[in-house]
Design a protein around this motif. Structure first.
Motif, PDB file in Angstrom:
ATOM      1  N   THR A 495       0.842  -1.187   0.000  1.00 53.87           N
ATOM      2  CA  THR A 495       0.000   0.000   0.000  1.00 53.87           C
ATOM      3  C   THR A 495       0.879   1.240   0.000  1.00 53.87           C
ATOM      4  OG1 THR A 495      -0.130  -0.139   2.415  1.00 53.87           O
ATOM      5  CG2 THR A 495      -1.946  -1.093   1.168  1.00 53.87           C
ATOM      6  N   PHE A 496       0.316   2.328  -0.519  1.00 54.95           N
ATOM      7  CA  PHE A 496       1.049   3.584  -0.656  1.00 54.95           C
ATOM      8  C   PHE A 496       0.108   4.692  -0.214  1.00 54.95           C
ATOM      9  CE2 PHE A 496       2.658   7.334  -2.762  1.00 54.95           C
ATOM     10  CZ  PHE A 496       4.030   7.153  -2.900  1.00 54.95           C
ATOM     11  N   GLY A 497       0.573   5.549   0.664  1.00 56.45           N
ATOM     12  CA  GLY A 497      -0.285   6.626   1.127  1.00 56.45           C
ATOM     13  C   GLY A 497       0.521   7.818   1.601  1.00 56.45           C
ATOM     14  N   ILE A 498       0.568   8.878   0.771  1.00 59.68           N
ATOM     15  CA  ILE A 498       1.193  10.144   1.147  1.00 59.68           C
ATOM     16  C   ILE A 498       0.158  11.235   0.867  1.00 59.68           C
ATOM     17  CG2 ILE A 498       3.084  11.746   0.723  1.00 59.68           C
ATOM     18  CD1 ILE A 498       4.809   9.427  -0.179  1.00 59.68           C
ATOM     19  N   ASN A 499      -0.168  12.010   1.868  1.00 58.40           N
ATOM     20  CA  ASN A 499      -1.266  12.967   1.761  1.00 58.40           C
ATOM     21  C   ASN A 499      -1.097  13.907   0.570  1.00 58.40           C
ATOM     22  OD1 ASN A 499      -3.636  14.237   2.499  1.00 58.40           O
ATOM     23  ND2 ASN A 499      -2.622  15.659   3.893  1.00 58.40           N
ATOM     24  N   SER A 500      -2.199  14.131  -0.160  1.00 59.36           N
ATOM     25  CA  SER A 500      -2.194  15.006  -1.326  1.00 59.36           C
ATOM     26  C   SER A 500      -3.219  16.120  -1.140  1.00 59.36           C
ATOM     27  CB  SER A 500      -2.521  14.196  -2.586  1.00 59.36           C
ATOM     28  OG  SER A 500      -3.838  13.680  -2.500  1.00 59.36           O
ATOM     29  N   MET A 501      -3.383  16.953  -2.161  1.00 58.46           N
ATOM     30  CA  MET A 501      -4.315  18.069  -2.094  1.00 58.46           C
ATOM     31  C   MET A 501      -5.742  17.586  -1.856  1.00 58.46           C
ATOM     32  SD  MET A 501      -4.858  21.128  -4.885  1.00 58.46           S
ATOM     33  CE  MET A 501      -5.385  19.995  -6.172  1.00 58.46           C
ATOM     34  N   GLU A 502      -6.095  16.422  -2.408  1.00 57.79           N
ATOM     35  CA  GLU A 502      -7.462  15.901  -2.243  1.00 57.79           C
ATOM     36  C   GLU A 502      -7.707  15.300  -0.868  1.00 57.79           C
ATOM     37  OE1 GLU A 502      -6.362  15.266  -6.630  1.00 57.79           O
ATOM     38  OE2 GLU A 502      -5.400  15.182  -4.678  1.00 57.79           O
ATOM     39  N   GLY A 503      -6.655  15.019  -0.131  1.00 59.08           N
ATOM     40  CA  GLY A 503      -6.815  14.437   1.195  1.00 59.08           C
ATOM     41  C   GLY A 503      -7.430  13.050   1.134  1.00 59.08           C
ATOM     42  N   PRO A 504      -8.321  12.722   2.086  1.00 58.82           N
ATOM     43  CA  PRO A 504      -8.893  11.366   2.137  1.00 58.82           C
ATOM     44  C   PRO A 504      -9.866  11.066   1.007  1.00 58.82           C
ATOM     45  CG  PRO A 504      -9.908  12.783   3.796  1.00 58.82           C
ATOM     46  CD  PRO A 504      -8.775  13.559   3.211  1.00 58.82           C
ATOM     47  N   SER A 505     -10.260  12.072   0.215  1.00 61.77           N
ATOM     48  CA  SER A 505     -11.223  11.829  -0.857  1.00 61.77           C
ATOM     49  C   SER A 505     -10.589  11.194  -2.089  1.00 61.77           C
ATOM     50  CB  SER A 505     -11.896  13.145  -1.258  1.00 61.77           C
ATOM     51  OG  SER A 505     -10.946  14.060  -1.778  1.00 61.77           O
ATOM     52  N   LEU A 506      -9.274  11.162  -2.150  1.00 59.21           N
ATOM     53  CA  LEU A 506      -8.602  10.576  -3.303  1.00 59.21           C
ATOM     54  C   LEU A 506      -8.835   9.066  -3.338  1.00 59.21           C
ATOM     55  CD1 LEU A 506      -6.696  11.160  -5.708  1.00 59.21           C
ATOM     56  CD2 LEU A 506      -4.783  10.636  -4.178  1.00 59.21           C
ATOM     57  N   GLU A 507      -9.157   8.573  -4.528  1.00 59.59           N
ATOM     58  CA  GLU A 507      -9.452   7.153  -4.666  1.00 59.59           C
ATOM     59  C   GLU A 507      -8.215   6.300  -4.404  1.00 59.59           C
ATOM     60  OE1 GLU A 507     -11.263   6.148  -8.349  1.00 59.59           O
ATOM     61  OE2 GLU A 507     -12.716   7.778  -8.272  1.00 59.59           O
ATOM     62  N   GLU A 508      -8.453   5.112  -3.898  1.00 55.92           N
ATOM     63  CA  GLU A 508      -7.356   4.190  -3.624  1.00 55.92           C
ATOM     64  C   GLU A 508      -6.674   3.783  -4.930  1.00 55.92           C
ATOM     65  OE1 GLU A 508      -6.534  -0.066  -1.317  1.00 55.92           O
ATOM     66  OE2 GLU A 508      -8.515   0.879  -1.259  1.00 55.92           O
ATOM     67  N   GLY A 509      -5.346   3.741  -4.908  1.00 56.04           N
ATOM     68  CA  GLY A 509      -4.582   3.321  -6.072  1.00 56.04           C
ATOM     69  C   GLY A 509      -4.279   4.432  -7.050  1.00 56.04           C
ATOM     70  N   VAL A 510      -4.736   5.656  -6.783  1.00 56.58           N
ATOM     71  CA  VAL A 510      -4.513   6.781  -7.693  1.00 56.58           C
ATOM     72  C   VAL A 510      -3.331   7.602  -7.190  1.00 56.58           C
ATOM     73  CG1 VAL A 510      -5.478   8.919  -8.631  1.00 56.58           C
ATOM     74  CG2 VAL A 510      -6.920   6.873  -8.406  1.00 56.58           C
ATOM     75  N   GLY A 511      -2.377   7.872  -8.068  1.00 56.36           N
ATOM     76  CA  GLY A 511      -1.189   8.629  -7.685  1.00 56.36           C
ATOM     77  C   GLY A 511      -1.239  10.068  -8.155  1.00 56.36           C
ATOM     78  N   ARG A 512      -0.437  10.907  -7.532  1.00 57.13           N
ATOM     79  CA  ARG A 512      -0.341  12.310  -7.909  1.00 57.13           C
ATOM     80  C   ARG A 512       1.135  12.704  -8.006  1.00 57.13           C
ATOM     81  NH1 ARG A 512      -4.777  12.008  -9.639  1.00 57.13           N
ATOM     82  NH2 ARG A 512      -6.670  12.972  -8.788  1.00 57.13           N
ATOM     83  N   ALA A 513       1.403  13.734  -8.810  1.00 57.45           N
ATOM     84  CA  ALA A 513       2.765  14.234  -8.971  1.00 57.45           C
ATOM     85  C   ALA A 513       2.714  15.739  -9.173  1.00 57.45           C
ATOM     86  CB  ALA A 513       3.452  13.550 -10.157  1.00 57.45           C
ATOM     87  N   GLY A 514       3.799  16.430  -8.782  1.00 55.86           N
ATOM     88  CA  GLY A 514       3.891  17.857  -9.010  1.00 55.86           C
ATOM     89  C   GLY A 514       3.631  18.684  -7.773  1.00 55.86           C
ATOM     90  N   GLU A 515       3.995  19.967  -7.857  1.00 59.22           N
ATOM     91  CA  GLU A 515       3.895  20.861  -6.710  1.00 59.22           C
ATOM     92  C   GLU A 515       2.458  21.138  -6.306  1.00 59.22           C
ATOM     93  OE1 GLU A 515       5.854  21.221  -9.221  1.00 59.22           O
ATOM     94  OE2 GLU A 515       7.875  21.262  -8.387  1.00 59.22           O
ATOM     95  N   VAL A 516       1.536  21.225  -7.257  1.00 60.62           N
ATOM     96  CA  VAL A 516       0.158  21.583  -6.937  1.00 60.62           C
ATOM     97  C   VAL A 516      -0.493  20.508  -6.072  1.00 60.62           C
ATOM     98  CG1 VAL A 516      -2.137  22.020  -7.889  1.00 60.62           C
ATOM     99  CG2 VAL A 516      -0.123  23.020  -8.974  1.00 60.62           C
ATOM    100  N   SER A 517      -0.371  19.274  -6.476  1.00 56.26           N
ATOM    101  CA  SER A 517      -1.014  18.183  -5.726  1.00 56.26           C
ATOM    102  C   SER A 517      -0.297  17.873  -4.433  1.00 56.26           C
ATOM    103  CB  SER A 517      -1.068  16.916  -6.583  1.00 56.26           C
ATOM    104  OG  SER A 517      -1.954  17.067  -7.668  1.00 56.26           O
ATOM    105  N   CYS A 518       1.039  18.011  -4.431  1.00 54.66           N
ATOM    106  CA  CYS A 518       1.816  17.495  -3.303  1.00 54.66           C
ATOM    107  C   CYS A 518       2.381  18.567  -2.382  1.00 54.66           C
ATOM    108  CB  CYS A 518       2.966  16.622  -3.815  1.00 54.66           C
ATOM    109  SG  CYS A 518       2.440  15.238  -4.852  1.00 54.66           S
ATOM    110  N   ASP A 519       2.407  19.835  -2.821  1.00 52.92           N
ATOM    111  CA  ASP A 519       3.077  20.836  -1.994  1.00 52.92           C
ATOM    112  C   ASP A 519       2.394  22.198  -2.045  1.00 52.92           C
ATOM    113  OD1 ASP A 519       5.011  21.652  -0.205  1.00 52.92           O
ATOM    114  OD2 ASP A 519       6.537  22.076  -1.716  1.00 52.92           O
ATOM    115  N   LEU A 520       1.078  22.192  -2.231  1.00 56.17           N
ATOM    116  CA  LEU A 520       0.335  23.445  -2.225  1.00 56.17           C
ATOM    117  C   LEU A 520      -0.540  23.539  -0.990  1.00 56.17           C
ATOM    118  CD1 LEU A 520      -0.361  26.053  -3.730  1.00 56.17           C
ATOM    119  CD2 LEU A 520      -2.227  24.819  -4.859  1.00 56.17           C
TER     120      LEU A 520
END
Length: 635
Positions: A495-520
């Motif tokens: 399993t992989f879980g690092i908090n993103s802009m969507e928080g807990p609403s992000l679907e399982e198995g979906v990844g994000r990349a970039g400053e907006v999703s990960c560091d805004l």
């Protein structure tokens, strides 16, 4: 006889575990120059009913809160008081150095966290108290009005216990004095006399058993059984290693090792021999092997390394630091310190291998370590990206720098534990000689260092299902010759879980990349320099000499490590819509980097993590010498 006593006494005392609760009924002191919020106290189930926290004697209470000071301070001081009509009485166990409980320096109008563990000794009378926590600037140009202060109510009570029958754990936990027993149990005189008589009887039986064991060992081989005798007669936690009483458990830097090293060392022998002659031969062989450590650790060296526990020290090139009852677990609330003395001026690093490491995990809403944690203090002022470690970290390793020019420098390992859960640890400590063994030296600034062509990298407490807050550390990989790129991918089935802009609403198995999703909005991310989706040799061959546009990203988060997320983020940037809704088809796919120089990835987390969402990662890396046509790749 023991069965009869168990039938008569028939009890086991155990603390009822509770979670931390938010305390809302606290008050700011008059003229306090700060904001305080998110105050959590553990144990404090009474906070749900807006009642004072009932804290039992002989328990460590965890106090955590967030604050924004209205002043700056590089050298803050702190004190905890019990407020009375006559005067404020300080809790003497608290070290006045505020930097032990919060990140320093304190910055004006910046949110910071505070964590303090308050030990309630049996010396404190059972009563209600208004507790006042204060910290202030103590610099040379300090303003005496720069004080943060707030109050909350507690009630010191007797240790609440529950009774259960037929539990063999009773005798391992029955380490109370008669006074503590009286405070913990309300019984009539007849029952008390019966209980004390049974206790004396059990003690007498145990003493007889130990005496018989000692006589048998003496007959078997004299001095060769000394290690076994020492292990059998290890002192109880109340005054282990000559540190009397509960206050001394929490006295920092009070190590006392002279004249005690022998009684705390359990020599690990490959083949225990009853013969004194064979024991002497084994010791000589061990000494010969230890001369070759750590550059070339053979099996005989491994079997000769000493295991030491609390309030001890070592200057051996390789040593073990273990919990007091190792290989068994412990449950006592204690402060366990261990000092590593660096006598070789060529030693520039320590490597800690956590062969076994099981402590209570971080707070499920704050992400900070609670009572149970490991703190490593070196003579160098610069940090390494992690100030404390807790949770389940078996199999992890850490590098700590030491000053090779200092001479006589030392590193302190401090393990703080509570009675909230069982714990155990076995830490292998290797002093790295930078001249004799340069291949083992990690690059400067690396907390972890991997030297193989391929391997697995996990976040701390991944097995516990939650990473800590406030992390910012580097994981380095030794670059191998004839390789041009490194491929990272999620370990299959993990399993992989690092908090993103969507928080807990992000679907399982979906990844994000970039400053907006990960560091805004959130600031949790895995940093892979020059990360890109591997376009493959087939695509390069099909395009001939035409350059292929391959976007890159360096920050990864979400519910999977996804190279596809890099392209999706690039498409949003291309149409000038970086904040637009993203497609959720960015499943786990490999991420490749052609970055030159040392291979360094970083893991950064913000001030808050949440269990079950912020799980962490387990990724596999592989250095490759194929697909090196990066001149055809336009980024």
């Amino acid at each position: 006889m023991v069965i009869f006593i168990l039938a008569v006494v028939g009890v086991m005392f155990s603390a009822s575990a509770v979670n931390a609760e938010e305390v809302t009924d606290f008050r700011m002191c008059r003229n306090a120059r700060c904001e305080v919020y998110d105050l959590f106290i553990e144990p404090c189930p009474e906070a749900l009913n807006h009642q004072p926290c009932k804290i039992p004697q002989n328990i460590t209470a965890s106090i955590t809160f967030k604050y924004k000071a209205k002043f700056d301070s590089k050298t803050p001081k702190t004190r905890l008081y019990a407020e009375t009509a006559a005067a404020d009485l300080p809790f003497m166990d608290m070290d006045p150095n505020a930097c032990l409980y919060t990140d320093c320096p304190i910055k004006m109008n910046v949110e910071q966290k505070w964590l303090y563990n308050l030990y309630i000794s049996t010396d404190y009378p059972k009563d209600s108290y208004t507790v006042k926590l204060k910290f202030w600037d103590d610099g040379p140009k300090a303003n005496r009005n720069d004080v943060c202060c707030f109050k909350f109510d507690i009630k010191v009570v007797v240790y609440k216990v529950k009774l259960s029958y037929g539990n063999d754990h009773m005798f391992s936990r029955c380490r109370w004095s008669s006074t503590e027993a009286l405070n913990m149990i309300r019984i009539n005189k007849f029952t008390l006399v019966l209980a004390m008589a049974c206790l004396c009887c059990v003690t007498s039986i145990k003493l007889d058993e130990l005496k018989n064991d000692k006589n048998q060992l003496s007959k078997a081989g004299g001095g060769s059984s000394a290690a076994s005798t020492r292990s059998a007669s290890r002192p109880s936690s109340g005054d282990r290693d000559g540190v009397p009483g509960p206050m001394a458990k929490h006295a920092i830097n009070k190590s006392s090792v002279d004249g005690e090293e022998t009684s705390k060392t359990r020599a690990v022998s490959a083949d225990a021999q009853p013969s004194a002659l064979k024991s002497t031969i084994s010791e000589k062989r061990a000494d010969k092997c230890k001369e070759k450590c750590p550059a070339n650790i053979k099996e005989c060296c491994r079997n000769a390394i000493a295991e030491k526990s609390c309030h001890n020290a070592t200057d051996d090139p390789v040593s073990y630091f273990v919990n007091p009852s190792y290989p068994n677990e412990d449950w006592d609330s204690s402060f366990c310190d261990f000092r590593v003395d660096i006598k070789n001026r060529n030693v520039c690093q320590l490597r800690l291998d956590l062969e076994e490491f099981s402590l209570r995990g971080p707070h499920k809403y704050l992400g900070s370590c609670r009572q149970d944690r490991l703190i490593v203090s070196t003579t160098l002022p610069n940090g390494i990206g992690i100030s404390e470690l807790c949770g389940n970290n078996t199999g992890q390793h850490l590098y700590f720098p030491v000053d090779p020019k200092a001479g006589g420098s030392s590193v302190a390992l401090m393990m703080m534990t509570s009675q909230s859960s069982r714990y155990s640890w076995k830490v292998r400590i290797t002093q790295i000689d930078c001249l004799a063994d340069p291949q083992s030296v990690a690059p400067t600034g690396c907390l972890q260092y991997h030297t193989s062509l391929s391997g697995t990298i996990q976040s701390f407490n991944y097995a516990g299902g939650m990473y800590q807050s406030g992390l910012d550390y580097a994981v380095c990989i030794k670059r191998s010759v004839n390789t041009c790129r490194v491929e990272f991918q999620q370990v299959p089935g993990s399993t992989f879980g690092i908090n993103s802009m969507e928080g807990p609403s992000l679907e399982e198995g979906v990844g994000r990349a970039g400053e907006v999703s990960c560091d805004l909005v959130s600031h949790d991310y895995l940093h892979i320099p020059g990360g890109m989706l591997d376009i493959g040799e087939e695509i390069l061959a099909a395009t001939g000499n035409v350059e292929v546009y391959t976007p890159t990203a360096e920050k990864f988060c979400g519910r999977s490590l996804s190279g596809l997320a890099i392209q999706e983020f690039a498409e949003k940037i291309k149409v000038n819509d970086p904040l637009g809704a993203q497609d959720n088809n960015t499943i786990a796919t490999p991420v490749t980097t052609y970055a030159s120089g040392p291979i360094i990835i970083r893991f950064h987390t913000d001030s808050v993590t949440v269990k079950e969402r912020d799980i962490g990662f387990s990724i596999a890396y592989q250095q490759l010498g194929t697909g090196c046509n990066k001149n055809k790749i336009r980024r």
